[in-house]
Structure formats: C-alpha cells, structure tokens
Design an enzyme around this catalytic site. Structure first.
Site, PDB file in Angstrom:
ATOM      1  N   LYS A 158       0.872  -1.175   0.000  1.00  0.00           N
ATOM      2  CA  LYS A 158       0.000   0.000   0.000  1.00  0.00           C
ATOM      3  C   LYS A 158       0.908   1.225   0.000  1.00  0.00           C
ATOM      4  O   LYS A 158       1.852   1.307   0.803  1.00  0.00           O
ATOM      5  CB  LYS A 158      -0.879  -0.031   1.252  1.00  0.00           C
ATOM      6  N   SER A 233      -9.753   1.153   2.340  1.00  0.00           N
ATOM      7  CA  SER A 233      -8.796   1.960   1.623  1.00  0.00           C
ATOM      8  C   SER A 233      -7.669   1.152   0.997  1.00  0.00           C
ATOM      9  O   SER A 233      -6.931   1.676   0.180  1.00  0.00           O
ATOM     10  CB  SER A 233      -8.211   3.010   2.565  1.00  0.00           C
ATOM     11  N   SER A 257     -10.418  -1.185   6.284  1.00  0.00           N
ATOM     12  CA  SER A 257      -9.619  -0.941   5.078  1.00  0.00           C
ATOM     13  C   SER A 257      -8.801  -2.119   4.571  1.00  0.00           C
ATOM     14  O   SER A 257      -8.275  -2.077   3.477  1.00  0.00           O
ATOM     15  CB  SER A 257      -8.687   0.249   5.317  1.00  0.00           C
TER      16      SER A 257
END
Lengths: 570, 570
Positions: A158, A233, A257
């Site tokens: 990420k 996310s 997320s």
C-alpha cells in the site's frame, strides 16, 4: 442516483491545484515508462486484449481471466502466479526449479495486467525489483541457501507505507513530490527477509473511504467485476492480490480498510490486534490519534500464505526491534477446539445486509453444520439503541479533531474533495471536540470492549462462551464505486480492537436470487442511506466475503479457525 | 522555607466542605474501631511505645524498629513479618508450621504499627481478612493443598483500587461515601489466588503528588525517617511495605508513583510496561487519558517476592480474561547476559541530583566493577534543550484537558487544594489544549521513545547496545513533605513507557558527606526549584533507591538484572 454518478467534485482551489497537475502527470507517466521499458511488446499485447477503461468501468467484467486464461502469460509464468503458494515458490527456488528473477518477471507481468485492468498501481518499482531478484539468485548460488524466508517473493505495498528514496504521498496531492528518507518498518523487515518489492498500490483520498479513488490516479476497479469498487482503503492491494499481481500484499485498516477490500475481491485479509505489526514510517491523516488505532495487515489468496506472512513477520522480523510502539508478542502456535462454537451475527441491528450477503451467510452456516456449534446472536447482540451509541462514538472519534489533521494534508494542494471524502469528513458532523470529551468517548469505547468480552467470550451462568463470531464484512456483496457509506460491520471491531480474518465464500450476488430489499427497514439514518436506492443489477459479480472475529490477541486462533472453516466449505 | 511549612490551603468552598467533615470523621473513626476491636490491649501497648504524631512529624525517627525490635510483636509474629519470604509463608502453611490466621494476625499487628507510626492506612479490612484466613485454613485442612499460589499472603492495596462493597474514594473527598460494586481486576485475581486483604492504603489528593497527603487522613510519614515523605502517590503502600505491614503491596504509577515511594522507603518497586497488569475498576482523575498511561505494579521488600508476584499475577491470574485492554503476555522466563552492559545516567541534564544520590550511584557503580560493563551516558544523553522539550511535553500531557477531569472529582466537595496538587494542576500551566495539539505531542512522545531505542538499545556503527540504564529515581534521597517538585527522573519513563525496577541501596543521606550543593546550577526552572533551598539537615535518614530501566517489555529481564546487581551489592 448514486454518489458515483455525481460528477466528481471541483478543486477546492483551482489555481493551486493547477500547479500540481504537471506533477501528477509526471507521476503517472513514470508508471507507463516503467511498463514500457520492462517489455514494450508485452504491454502492447496486454493493451490489445484488455478492454479500454471506459468499457471496464461500464461492464461487470471478471478481469481475473486476463491473468488466468487470456494467453497473456506464458505457461510457466501463469503457473508461477496462479498455482504456487509462497512456500512452493521458496521450495522451487531452493530446488533450482525456479529463479527469483523468473518469479519476479512473472509477477511483474501479472501486475502490469492488474494495472491495465483495475488501475491499482500508484508506482511501479520494476528496475529495482529485477535487480534485487538477480542479487537473490546470486546469493542462493553462492551460499546454497535462501537469503531469508521470503526469498524472491514479490510483495505489493500500500503506497502510504514510506519507501526510502521514493515519493510517498498516501494519495495526498500535496505530497506528490514527497521523497522520504526511511522505508516503513514492515518494508525494512521484508527486505531483510528476502522479499522483492515491485509495486506500490493505490489508496483513496484521505485513506478514509471503503473504496479506492483519489485525485492522482483516479479510481481502482474490482477484479471480480470491473464496474464495481475493489473496496478500500487498501483497494489497490486487494485488486492487485486478486489479480495475482503479487504473491501477497500489505494493507492497513482503521475502519475496514483491509477487510472490505478482501471481501469485495474474494481474497483473504487479516486485521490483527493493533500494535502487533508496525505502521512506523508511514503517512496517515490520523497520526497521533490513539482512540481507534490503525494497523497494517496482509491481504492474500490463501489462508496458508497469510499465516506464513504473519509467522515470518513476527517471529523472524521482530518489528519491536525497530518500532518501540510494537508489542513483543511472537506469532504463537495455536489450536482450536474440536467443536468450535461460533456466534453468528446475521444483522448488526443497524443496517440490514443485502440478500446476497444474508444468503451466503445462511449457506455457510448450513455447510458448517455438524462440525461446528452455531449460536445465533440475534437475541443477544447489542440493541439498535446500543449500536447507535457505539457507531456514533466511532464516527465521532474519526473526526474528533475537527478534521484538522486531515485538512492539513488535503488543503495545501487545493485538490477536489471527493464525495466519499466529504462523507468521511462529515462523520460526527466533523465536529471538533475537547480532550475531555475524547476521554469520555474512550471510556465508552472500553466499556463496549468489555461488554463484548463479558457477553460473548466469557462463560456465564446463562450462556456458554463463544470461540468466534461470524458476521458480514459489509452490508453488500462488494459495492458500487462511491457508494461505500456504512462502515459499521468492520469499524465496530476497530473501535473495540478485536482481530478478524475475512475469507472468501463461493457466493456471489445473483440478481435473480437477490433482488428484493427487506420488507421492513430499521428506523435509522444508516439503514436509510444503504437501502434508499437498491439496484440489484448493479451488484453483478460482487462476491461475498465473511468476517471471523476472535478475542483480542486471538489472531493465531482465528487463522486456524478460518483454515478449518474454509476446508469444510471446499 | 519549604512548601511543607506553608499552612495547608483553605477549603475552596468552606460551606460545601463542612458538609463532608462528618463523613471524613466517620471514615477515620472506622479505622480506630477496627484496630480496637481486633486487639484493644495491643493497640494500647503500641500507643504507649510509638511517639505522638507531633513527635513523629518533627523528628527523623526510623519507625521500622517498632516492628523489628520494639517488643510490640511476639517472637513468632516478628518472625512472620520480618523474616519470611512469600514462598516461605506458603511452604510453612503447607507444612502445617503456620496457619493463614497466624500469618494474617501477625501482619494485621504490623499494619497497625505501620498506621500508628506512618499514617498510611485509609481503611482496614480486619474482620474480613480474619474470616478469609480461617476459610483458607479450613480449605487446606480439607483438601490437603493450598487454595492458590498466594494462599494466606496478606497484601495491601492502594485505596484507589475498587473494592467491592467498600467505599472507594481515591482520596477525593467528594467520593467519601462512594461504595463500589466491583473490585478492581487485580483484587479479583489475587482473591482467586488465595491472598488475604487486610488494609487499603493512602494516596495524595488527585493521586498526583510524589508525596502522600490528602484531605481525608492528612499526610503519610516515611518509615525510614518519619519527618520525611514516603513518596507518592503510592506512599501509603511504600510506608506499609517498608514497615512490614503487608507481605507485598500493589501501587500504581503514571509519573513515578510506584518508584519514588519505593526509593524513598528503601524497598523494591516495579513499574511494568503498561497494559501488562490491569488497572480496571479503579478510580483515577486521568481515566480515558491515553497519552501517558498509568500502570499498576508491586512494591516489595525483596526482588524475589516482586518476581513471584508478577509470575502468579500474569501466568495464573491472566488479567486479560477480565480486562480486554490487557495484553496477553505471560510472565516469561528470562535470561541476562554474562556481562551486562549498563549505561549510567548520573544526571538527566535538567536537574542535578543531590550529593547523596550522586555518591550512592558512584559507589554502586564502583561495586558493580568488573562483573558489569559500565557506560557513562554523560556525553550521549539528551541535551538540556532536548530534555526541556521532553519534560515540558510530559507536563503538558498530564494537564492537557485543562484539568477538567480532575476538577470534576475535586470540586464537588469544596475541599482545599493542597500545595502539591496546585503544583500539579499547574503543570503545562494547566492549559487546555486541542485534540490536534494532543496528537502532535503524541507524535513527539513517540519520536522520543524511538530515539531511546535507536540511541541506546540498538547496535550502531559507533556504539554497542546497552542492556539496561541505571539512574537516580529522584533528585533527592527521599524528600521533605510537600517538596516533591521534580518528577523528571521517573516521568521520563512514563512518557516513553519503558519499564523500570527501583531497588534499595545501602546508602543514606549523610549531612556531613552530603552538605554541598553543586557549584554550578543548570539554567532552567526545574533545577532552580529543586536547589533554591537546599538544607542537608532536612534529609537525615533519607535512603537512596536507584532505578534500572530496560527496553519495553523487558520487565522480566530487568528483574533478573536487579537480582544480579543486588547480589553483588550485598
């Protein structure tokens, strides 16, 4: 009409934002340049076989086929990315059957396919990944042993995780040229363990949507059904992993997320008890906020890979040697009961899940049948009134500084506030509360944490203690872009910091079976927001992933239980 | 002139406070009634041998002699409280040589002596302790085994810990009739482990002095020198344990509140890494505050007893089964290095320690000699400027809600604000900051935590990693009542949450050796406040306890190291 169909917001400060546009363009061009430099012909071939963005956005295309069966990969490449577990990749390198470079090249190709189909990549790291792979091959040749327990395994990251010498922007336009000096602790650890890093994936603006959409690369698509959202996310990660673009990925979770993206894209995700993995040297709009802590965690295609990740990260990586806020708790051997007692939460008393989710949960429960003891939590769960207090506390805590920390990162670029960012900033009406108020909410949070322990996970005169709780991950089977409004099924477990694993089921939304909304809606704004425009046709291809929760620090046991559950479901 | 010599402050609201005075009187009368009911003759005898409060307050009397050699206890009673470790008490019960009742009666007597000499008790629990002891004796007789690993061991409790069915006021006058429904988790645990609870001890107003003085029972005296302070906020505990009034005691620490009292009274104290022990069901003016968490911990007369306490508390008590905020980390077997490398901090660069403290530290270091590797931290410690930033951050964080939580507890009774309460409420000028500011301070705190790890506890190209840090516990050898102004030597380790053990040395303030203040004072307000009126005669009888610190979660290793150090010092 859905949020997604609204036109995307205008820049807050158009003049300011204009100055950033060339930087954004440059940032994105670098991605194309790397793909091209790696293999221009392959890129060309991919572009000829993968539909255009417009088509992908409009149709419910299962993009995973571009990796598994579209002929874009050679047979051996396809085998590497589609068939081998992490342990098999290691064994085959040790046996001389595969090199780190072969593995890396195969995964770079699948990552390029993933990018073209889902737009999940913020930044490629192709040259350094190839160099690293060659070094690892040399190391193995010279030393006759693997460099470490992740030798030659391509991991996607990420993008909010700091990466030494590279721009790390966390999708904040204001940070588009923010080159950082230190890699995140997790990256440092996996680097020492021998991993290869080839791609950094997308996250939404503010890193606070259960969707993945930002002003730098736009929106990321769901591999299972490209017009849907991959969740967020960590939706860049879930898209990447579901597309077989990396062997495993690292996401983070403060409200769902890791888990929503895993559920939306039919893969596994673990939100560990906080402070077990390190989040040090990353960018977050919630830095310094401690009422609802965030945590990193893996997103994987198998529970075995996920378990292996945790084992080597904690037992060999020892994050506490880098990050003094990390707990010194190794990944421990764990057993589960002969007959596991699972409490099933069909409905959280705030938002009724979609028919597809309900159907999947019912089917799974009936499949678990005799081998598990199932306890329906319908009568013992928190009431609607209690849940409103709990959920509103969660929402208030997310925005309790009046969004000052977030706006400090968003505002300097004048970038547009996207609809789901606006939705988030308005949690708790975006009100700035006092430290005194914050403490009261912390106390309430802890009383909820305790109620969970006492009501469900402790023996009592009137009830047996549960081993785990099974519940939806999200009210819908994946979600329409821009429509991920209700976080409660996941954020409840962030407020209380109970760990969970999300696992895929074989159930997918079926417009024929799942067309009817509930006959009676609950009287609260969250139910209303989710059900106001139910369109069963929109969810075609959306998979249902379920969430298994255990006591705090029972991470290891949850993983064992999910192994047992998924083996029964097979 | 010292703070102590100021007249104690007037009630903030005299009319309101007047309503509470009868309740306070009743609260204190209960103590006398219990002592009398237990053994009126013994009480009489004690009162005849122990000087009056006025004398004790004025003279540097070593009150420990009233237990060890004043003839107030029978030979066998004296042996129980003065000679036996916790394990010996258990063994002797199992062997039929002692009963729980005998042990309890002996400890009740020494606790009564402790109360008369030091005024350390808020509330006695004599009838229930005796009843419990009899039950335990019966259990052993009927079952041929101990009820648990603390069978018949009298433990004293800091009064802020909730005690089911009893008033729990934490020294807030407003709570003087607050009967609670739940015992604190630690009490529940030790109850299950077989302990006996016979006394609940004092803490200062607001539980935020490094002294023990409140508006309910007044001030507690130091057993080593009765005109001095026993430290605080767990000064009731340290006085009790140092007076051999309990086998072991439970205190709590958010800025030095276990460690200062232990050092001031020449006993052992552990401030564990936070969240290992539970503080649930206690009263605190900092509830919900998470930037500098408080922790419970033991105060003991030997490191072996302290270790045993931690072992059974964590491994058999399992606080995480009661308190979901507790970490699931057992008390683990630990080893220390053959040659331990200790960094010695003679001076924290903010406040110069008293000559007695410096002398003790130097002597200890020279005694450790060859068996340890000693590294002087003078050149590598944080600079005065850095320390100012760190200490001011700590102070701001204590009062960051503008003292609203504290005043909510203090104000309803109109009770006087004592000088050291005023001192504390004025930390960080008592300013209410925003949540945004709080986050920035949290981030700074974590950077300090990291700097500690990287500078001192990690291998680097320029320095070897330390195993432990040895430092003063407090600038002075104990303190004049009302004068404990500087918290930095302990609060530094609360801000950073590194665990420490305080251990006694054989060194005591000597007005002849320790008469001279430093020739040059550092230029900062803290140094000034400590040194403005140095009176070497005032510290007669004050012992020096030192503080050993280890990495976070190295609690077990610190205990082992202190064992090794104290065996060398013997």
């Amino acid at each position: 009409m859905t949020l997604a169909s609204e036109s995307i917001a205008q820049p807050v400060d158009a003049a300011k934002f204009k100055q950033f546009e060339p930087l954004i363009a440059k940032y994105n061009e670098a991605k194309w340049a790397q793909m091209k430099e790696f293999d221009a012909k392959f890129l060309e071939l991919c572009r000829s076989k993968i539909p255009s963005d417009a088509v992908l956005d409009a149709e419910p295309i299962d993009a995973r086929k571009f990796v598994t069966s579209a002929g874009l990969l050679s047979e051996s490449e396809a085998q590497i990315v589609n068939e081998f577990s992490i342990k098999e990749l290691l064994d085959k390198q040790l046996a001389g059957e595969l090199s780190a470079e072969q593995i890396t090249r195969a995964y770079i190709k699948s990552a390029i396919i993933a990018q073209l189909a889902t737009n999940c990549v913020m930044q490629f790291l192709i040259p350094s990944a190839l160099e690293r792979a060659k070094e690892l091959d040399l190391y193995l040749k010279e030393n006759g042993k693997l460099f470490g327990p992740m030798h030659g395994v391509p991991i996607s990251l990420k993008e909010q995780m700091g990466y030494k010498g590279q721009v790390t922007c966390a999708s904040y336009v204001s940070l588009i040229d923010n080159v950082v000096k230190k890699s995140s602790v997790s990256i440092q650890i996996f680097d020492k363990l021998g991993a290869v890093f080839h791609a950094r994936t997308s996250q939404p603006q503010a890193i606070m949507h259960l969707d993945t959409w930002n002003n730098i690369i736009g929106r990321t698509r769901n591999p299972c059904s490209t017009r849907l959202s991959p969740g967020g996310s960590s939706g860049g990660e879930s898209a990447m992993v579901a597309m077989h673009g990396s062997a495993i990925g690292i996401g983070s979770d403060i409200g769902g997320s890791i888990r929503c993206p895993a559920a939306f894209t039919n893969v596994f995700g673990l939100k560990p008890t906080t402070k077990r993995l390190s989040s040090m040297n990353g960018i977050s709009g919630g830095r310094g906020q401690e009422s609802i802590p965030s945590t990193e965690g893996p997103i994987a295609r198998s529970i075995q890979d996920l378990e292996y990740f945790m084992d080597v990260y904690l037992n060999q990586g020892k994050p506490w040697e880098y990050d003094p806020t990390s707990l010194v708790i190794p990944w421990r051997p764990a057993e589960v009961e002969e007959k596991i007692r699972i409490g099933v939460l069909f409905d959280d008393n705030l938002v009724t899940p979609h028919p597809a989710v309900k159907r999947a949960l019912q089917q799974v429960v009936s499949q678990l049948g005799e081998q598990f003891e199932i306890v329906d939590l319908a009568d013992s769960w928190f009431s609607q009134e209690e849940m409103l207090a709990i959920h509103n506390t969660t929402l208030s805590l997310y925005t309790i500084d009046g969004n000052r920390s977030q706006l400090e990162l968003i505002s300097p670029s004048g970038e547009p506030i996207l609809p789901l960012t606006k939705h988030f900033l308005n949690f708790g009406q975006g009100k700035e509360l006092s430290i005194y108020d914050n403490r009261k909410l912390n106390i309430f949070r802890d009383s909820t944490k305790l109620a969970l322990l006492e009501r469900f996970f402790s023996q009592s005169p009137t009830s047996k203690k549960l081993h785990f709780i099974l519940s939806p991950t999200y009210p819908a089977p994946s979600e329409i872009p821009g429509n991920s409004l209700y976080w409660g099924y996941t954020s409840f477990w962030n407020l209380t910091d109970y760990p969970n694993v999300v696992f895929p089921t074989s159930y997918t939304h079926d417009p024929k079976l799942d067309s009817l909304p509930p006959t009676q809606l609950k009287q609260n704004e969250f139910e209303e927001s989710v059900w106001s425009n139910y369109n069963p046709d929109a969810y075609v291809g959306g998979p249902v992933g379920l969430q298994l929760t255990g006591k705090r620090f029972d991470d290891e046991r949850i993983v064992q239980a999910v192994k047992k559950i998924t083996s029964v479901l097979k």
